[in-house]
Motif scaffolding. Structure first.
Motif, PDB file in Angstrom:
ATOM      1  N   ARG A 246      34.492  28.603  51.288  1.00 56.40           N
ATOM      2  CA  ARG A 246      34.038  28.177  49.960  1.00 56.40           C
ATOM      3  C   ARG A 246      34.844  28.881  48.859  1.00 56.40           C
ATOM      4  O   ARG A 246      35.479  29.904  49.092  1.00 56.40           O
ATOM      5  N   ALA A 247      34.747  28.327  47.659  1.00 51.60           N
ATOM      6  CA  ALA A 247      35.515  28.877  46.537  1.00 51.60           C
ATOM      7  C   ALA A 247      35.112  30.306  46.212  1.00 51.60           C
ATOM      8  O   ALA A 247      35.912  31.081  45.714  1.00 51.60           O
ATOM      9  N   GLY A 248      33.882  30.673  46.475  1.00 54.47           N
ATOM     10  CA  GLY A 248      33.448  32.039  46.190  1.00 54.47           C
ATOM     11  C   GLY A 248      32.558  32.112  44.973  1.00 54.47           C
ATOM     12  O   GLY A 248      32.432  31.162  44.196  1.00 54.47           O
ATOM     13  N   VAL A 249      31.945  33.248  44.800  1.00 53.55           N
ATOM     14  CA  VAL A 249      31.091  33.488  43.636  1.00 53.55           C
ATOM     15  C   VAL A 249      31.614  34.721  42.909  1.00 53.55           C
ATOM     16  O   VAL A 249      32.172  35.631  43.521  1.00 53.55           O
ATOM     17  N   LEU A 250      31.438  34.715  41.611  1.00 51.52           N
ATOM     18  CA  LEU A 250      31.931  35.813  40.792  1.00 51.52           C
ATOM     19  C   LEU A 250      30.794  36.764  40.480  1.00 51.52           C
ATOM     20  O   LEU A 250      29.810  36.393  39.824  1.00 51.52           O
ATOM     21  N   LEU A 251      30.903  37.973  40.960  1.00 55.69           N
ATOM     22  CA  LEU A 251      29.934  39.017  40.659  1.00 55.69           C
ATOM     23  C   LEU A 251      30.336  39.642  39.327  1.00 55.69           C
ATOM     24  O   LEU A 251      31.441  40.181  39.203  1.00 55.69           O
ATOM     25  N   GLY A 252      29.464  39.550  38.335  1.00 58.02           N
ATOM     26  CA  GLY A 252      29.829  39.943  36.971  1.00 58.02           C
ATOM     27  C   GLY A 252      29.879  41.441  36.753  1.00 58.02           C
ATOM     28  O   GLY A 252      29.934  42.238  37.690  1.00 58.02           O
ATOM     29  N   LYS A 253      29.865  41.815  35.497  1.00 55.64           N
ATOM     30  CA  LYS A 253      29.993  43.224  35.111  1.00 55.64           C
ATOM     31  C   LYS A 253      28.925  44.058  35.808  1.00 55.64           C
ATOM     32  O   LYS A 253      27.798  43.608  35.984  1.00 55.64           O
ATOM     33  N   PRO A 254      29.233  45.289  36.206  1.00 49.16           N
ATOM     34  CA  PRO A 254      30.511  45.986  36.014  1.00 49.16           C
ATOM     35  C   PRO A 254      31.524  45.724  37.125  1.00 49.16           C
ATOM     36  O   PRO A 254      32.598  46.305  37.127  1.00 49.16           O
ATOM     37  N   HIS A 255      31.201  44.820  38.085  1.00 48.49           N
ATOM     38  CA  HIS A 255      32.045  44.659  39.265  1.00 48.49           C
ATOM     39  C   HIS A 255      33.230  43.727  39.006  1.00 48.49           C
ATOM     40  O   HIS A 255      34.375  44.046  39.315  1.00 48.49           O
ATOM     41  N   ASN A 256      32.944  42.525  38.453  1.00 45.77           N
ATOM     42  CA  ASN A 256      33.978  41.540  38.170  1.00 45.77           C
ATOM     43  C   ASN A 256      34.859  41.273  39.395  1.00 45.77           C
ATOM     44  O   ASN A 256      36.079  41.369  39.335  1.00 45.77           O
ATOM     45  N   VAL A 257      34.214  40.926  40.488  1.00 46.81           N
ATOM     46  CA  VAL A 257      34.954  40.666  41.719  1.00 46.81           C
ATOM     47  C   VAL A 257      34.447  39.372  42.340  1.00 46.81           C
ATOM     48  O   VAL A 257      33.261  39.042  42.261  1.00 46.81           O
TER      49      VAL A 257
END
Length: 285
Positions: A246-257
């Motif tokens: 899958r395209a993936g999910v964006l884990l937001g601040k503070p990780h941004n990964v």
């Protein structure tokens, strides 16, 4: 030397006549897209072998060789991938920033995929596959796979390398060409990820964000795929189920990964910036 050659060709006394039974490693790695463990009777033919590449040092050396191979024989395997990640926990701003980034997947293969003639790997594929033209470090990977004595593997018929950067590991649902062989082994390097097997695939009318959040179908099977491990598939998993990432999910601040998810959107698997996969296909014993 003769015995080693015979083993690589899939003959000789050490050739296993059937695949090993499903084991605790397989059961621990497989969950449906609705987070239900996959019992043996519902496993379509997926097995996981940990640490096919024995340690980080060996992985670093192999990746160095594969990067050089990608520079010399690699070609653009698809259109550049536009970064798309489902927004998770207030990551909309980061997602918009990433949306302008494009990453080009690179591929090395002996199959004719309409790449320039000088980018066709010399080992060929299928009936014309020539193991003597495979670099020694990739022959070592094959030996590591066979040394487990876990699978009934005939002669090697295809070696393909996929090289991806920028945490863009997206792979559309597909079935590898039947002529490659009845058994496929994927070795993953430099990043953990989640490999998803689906029967729904692109036939379902789902948006990219729905796929990123829910997968293609509730019955999809997610496989936890740690770096240096191998995922082996045969039978229905080889010919009926498609495999994908899958395209993936964006884990937001503070990780941004960017992360994969495994069985549940709450089970996030962070991606590294680079992933290299070695795909080997084997014929009948």
């Amino acid at each position: 030397m003769l015995r080693a050659l015979l083993r690589r060709l899939g003959v000789g006394p050490r050739t296993r006549r059937k695949h090993r039974d499903f084991n605790a490693v397989d059961r621990a790695a497989l969950r449906t897209a609705e987070n239900v463990p996959v019992v043996d009777m519902h496993n379509p033919g997926i097995r996981v072998e940990q640490n096919i590449i024995k340690n980080v040092e060996a992985e670093l050396m192999l990746c160095s060789d594969l990067r050089e191979l990608a520079r010399s024989l690699g070609f653009m395997s698809s259109e550049p991938q536009q970064v798309f990640s489902a927004a998770v926990a207030g990551a909309e701003e980061e997602r918009r920033k990433l949306g302008d980034v494009q990453v080009t997947p690179i591929r090395v293969t002996g199959r004719d995929e309409r790449q320039p003639a000088d980018k066709v790997a010399p080992w060929g594929h299928g009936d014309a596959f020539d193991v003597t033209k495979v670099p020694a470090y990739l022959q070592d990977v094959e030996r590591s796979i066979r040394a487990r004595d876990a699978f009934a593997l005939g002669p090697l018929r295809d070696v393909t390398i996929n090289y991806r950067l920028g945490r863009m590991f997206k792979l559309d649902p597909h079935i590898d060409p039947e002529a490659d062989g009845e058994n496929v082994v994927i070795v993953g390097l430099n990043s953990d990820t989640v490999l998803t097997f689906t029967r729904g695939g692109q036939g379902l009318l789902r948006t990219p964000e729905q796929i990123a959040r829910q997968s293609w179908h509730p019955d999809d099977i997610d496989v936890a795929f740690p770096r240096r491990a191998a995922v082996f598939f045969s039978g229905d998993a080889r010919y009926v189920w498609k495999h994908a990432i899958r395209a993936g999910v964006l884990l937001g601040k503070p990780h941004n990964v960017i992360c994969d998810w495994w069985g549940d959107l709450a089970r996030l698997v962070p991606r590294s910036d680079e992933r290299i996969s070695v795909v080997m296909a084997f014929g009948k014993v």
